[in-house]
Enzyme design. Structure first.
Site, PDB file in Angstrom:
ATOM      1  N   GLY A  28      21.061 -31.759  58.862  1.00 12.68           N
ATOM      2  CA  GLY A  28      22.313 -31.094  58.536  1.00 12.68           C
ATOM      3  C   GLY A  28      22.509 -31.116  57.033  1.00 12.68           C
ATOM      4  N   CYS A  29      23.743 -31.180  56.594  1.00 14.36           N
ATOM      5  CA  CYS A  29      24.033 -31.151  55.162  1.00 14.36           C
ATOM      6  C   CYS A  29      23.264 -32.246  54.428  1.00 14.36           C
ATOM      7  CB  CYS A  29      25.528 -31.336  54.926  1.00 14.36           C
ATOM      8  SG  CYS A  29      25.951 -31.415  53.171  1.00 14.36           S
ATOM      9  N   PHE A  30      22.449 -31.835  53.472  1.00 12.55           N
ATOM     10  CA  PHE A  30      21.604 -32.821  52.785  1.00 12.55           C
ATOM     11  C   PHE A  30      22.396 -33.792  51.924  1.00 12.55           C
ATOM     12  CE2 PHE A  30      20.073 -28.973  50.052  1.00 12.55           C
ATOM     13  CZ  PHE A  30      21.284 -28.888  49.373  1.00 12.55           C
TER      14      PHE A  30
END
Length: 191
Positions: A28-30
């Site tokens: 998901g969001c890094f």
């Protein structure tokens, strides 16, 4: 100008020559994946970026449309004599929701899928074993949909994304809480 493949071969050779290894995960969001691995003994460096797609040198703007095929990911360079790949896998599983396809928490789209990108046959074997272990744990009510696939070229994200949690700590905390990730991890794993 060097081809992307020749550059990747040179980077792989340089890492191997130093006795180091790489792990690449999409969770998901890094922004939320980097703090998990940054300060672990044996982790030499991390960088966030894009992998698994078809576009060379994509930008955040391109990846965020979902049209490049890339996922937001983290690449970890580590010393296998100080930290095992299996430990990195365990931390990866404990920081994602592996039961959602093409989304993580508030973020939706193929760029937010979860994946383990393996750099060797041994990593693939360990990744599959860890996935089977997670499936058998009874921890998840739904099937695990995290993909395991051979690593593709990794493109570092723009500088402002690197270690975002340090550069913009208040914004990062608001995002982690507002996205639902923080509450999910607390419920599932107590962290």
């Amino acid at each position: 100008m060097k081809s992307i493949l020749s550059v990747l071969v040179m980077v792989s050779f340089a890492i191997s020559a130093q006795g180091l290894d790489r792990a690449t995960f999409a969770g998901g969001c890094f922004w939320c994946m980097q703090p998990v691995f940054d300060n672990l003994p044996g982790v030499v460096s991390t960088r966030v970026g894009y992998t698994g797609g078809k576009t060379e040198n994509p930008t955040y703007r391109e990846v965020s449309t979902g049209s490049t095929g890339h996922a937001e990911a983290i690449e970890i360079t580590f010393d296998p004599n100080k930290i095992k790949y299996r430990k990195l896998l365990d931390l990866f599983w404990r920081n994602i929701d592996p039961t959602t396809k093409d989304k993580q928490f508030a973020d939706k789209g193929t760029q937010y899928r979860t994946a383990i990108y393996t750099h060797s046959a041994e990593q693939e074997k360990e990744a599959i074993a860890s996935k089977v272990e997670m499936e058998k744990s009874g921890k998840f009510a739904l099937a695990i949909v995290t993909e395991i696939t051979p690593a593709k070229p990794f493109y570092a994200a723009e500088k402002y994304h690197q270690q975002y949690y340090k550069k913009e700590p208040e914004q990062y905390k608001r995002y982690k809480k507002g996205s639902g990730r923080e509450a999910y991890l607390e419920k599932m794993w107590g962290h």
